[in-house]
Motif scaffolding. Sequence first.
Motif, short mmCIF file in Angstrom:
data_model
loop_
_atom_site.label_atom_id
_atom_site.label_comp_id
_atom_site.label_asym_id
_atom_site.label_seq_id
_atom_site.Cartn_x
_atom_site.Cartn_y
_atom_site.Cartn_z
N LEU B 23 0.86 -1.18 0.00
CA LEU B 23 0.00 0.00 0.00
C LEU B 23 0.91 1.23 0.00
O LEU B 23 1.41 1.62 1.05
CB LEU B 23 -0.91 0.02 1.25
N PRO B 24 1.13 1.80 -1.17
CA PRO B 24 2.03 2.96 -1.20
C PRO B 24 1.44 4.16 -0.48
O PRO B 24 0.22 4.27 -0.31
CB PRO B 24 2.17 3.24 -2.70
N PRO B 95 -8.67 -2.47 18.85
CA PRO B 95 -8.27 -1.20 19.47
C PRO B 95 -7.38 -0.33 18.58
O PRO B 95 -7.22 0.86 18.85
CB PRO B 95 -7.53 -1.64 20.74
N ARG B 96 -6.81 -0.92 17.53
CA ARG B 96 -5.94 -0.16 16.61
C ARG B 96 -6.74 0.82 15.75
O ARG B 96 -6.20 1.80 15.26
CB ARG B 96 -5.25 -1.13 15.65
N ASP B 169 -2.46 5.81 8.13
CA ASP B 169 -1.68 4.84 8.91
C ASP B 169 -1.16 5.45 10.21
O ASP B 169 -1.44 6.61 10.54
CB ASP B 169 -0.56 4.23 8.04
N THR B 170 -0.39 4.68 10.94
CA THR B 170 0.10 5.12 12.26
C THR B 170 1.09 6.28 12.17
O THR B 170 1.40 6.91 13.18
CB THR B 170 0.76 3.94 13.00
N PHE B 195 -4.92 -5.91 5.30
CA PHE B 195 -3.54 -6.12 4.85
C PHE B 195 -2.60 -5.25 5.67
O PHE B 195 -1.57 -5.72 6.17
CB PHE B 195 -3.43 -5.76 3.35
N TYR B 196 -2.94 -3.98 5.84
CA TYR B 196 -2.06 -3.06 6.58
C TYR B 196 -1.94 -3.49 8.05
O TYR B 196 -0.85 -3.46 8.63
CB TYR B 196 -2.56 -1.62 6.48
N LEU B 197 -3.07 -3.90 8.64
CA LEU B 197 -3.04 -4.32 10.05
C LEU B 197 -2.09 -5.51 10.25
O LEU B 197 -1.40 -5.59 11.27
CB LEU B 197 -4.45 -4.68 10.54
N LYS B 198 -2.06 -6.41 9.25
CA LYS B 198 -1.16 -7.57 9.37
C LYS B 198 0.31 -7.13 9.38
O LYS B 198 1.13 -7.75 10.04
CB LYS B 198 -1.41 -8.53 8.21
#
Lengths: 129, 201
Positions: B23-24, B95-96, B169-170, B195-198
């Motif tokens: 994910l760019p 919680p993320r 994102d974070t 996908f990003y959480l993984k």
Amino acid sequence: MKLKALYLLVFTAIIIKFSACKEDRFYEGELVYKAYCAPCHMNDGTGLKGVYPTLGNTESLILKSNNIACLIRNGYKTDNQIGAAMPPQKKLSEVQISNIVNYVRTKFYKRKAIDIKQIRSQLKDCNQD
Amino acid sequence: MMSRSLFILFVFFLACEEPIKELPVLGKPVMVNGKEEKHKIPDFEFVNQSGVTINNHSLKDKVYLADFFFTHCPSICPRVTKQMLRLHDRYQDNPRIQLISYTLDPKRDTPQRLKEYADNLAVDHNKWWFLTGDKDALYDLSEDYFVVAYEDEDAPEGIEHSGKIIMVDTDRHVRAFAEGTDPESVDKLMKQIDFYLKTLD
């Protein structure tokens, strides 16, 4: 024998023609509903819980109201409105309103369609803002 | 013959479901002190429906999903909110994930009104923040989320805007977005979020 086959063919054609007519009956209603009503009530009539009512609910305003055509034409607002008020639709014709009402009645409430004469009479008695 | 058909079917499914590889970071990079930096959501400070001030620090280590709306909006907002509701329900126990809806009508959308709106939707007030505050700051911020928003007297209730749902994102980078009026686009966004959480595990 040939004549029998010809009869069968004509009969089938008539059946197909009429069944197609039946499906198309409120086709305009579906189109107008999707353009004017679906932004809040959604294409499937489920609305937005707690904000915009679900159509097809037997407690819903559409069945309680004896003047649903007016409701569509003049809109609807409550004192404690939480989302957008139901906007008036002054540009919709009697036929378009009739088609919306009957699309909603048959699709979401599984009720019989009502006659356009009834819609006309409702709109005639409608208080114009 | 049978195995060849199965192979064709397999290739067909592969073509349909292309796996997400990366994910760019979206948006144009900017030059800061001669150094190229990726696009980032800038600092902001608004108030949520519970009257609590929310800023970037409140979102530390969070992945968040944002949209721009207003409660009197009669056009695309209900459809977008319905999709945000899907995301709320799906990630309720994660919680993320945080959800944010910024109002474009802060004059009418006071914290109290936003609270009533959230109450009616029956959502978790900590999970989904409805933010209000300075009008110019809200409209300026919408540009950083690639959302088009402007006042227009011909638009329904005087505000024109797009209905994107954006994933941040974070590190405050925009990584994915969906058309909030299109459930299929949101299905795709869910896969991108997962996908990003993984990658964070």
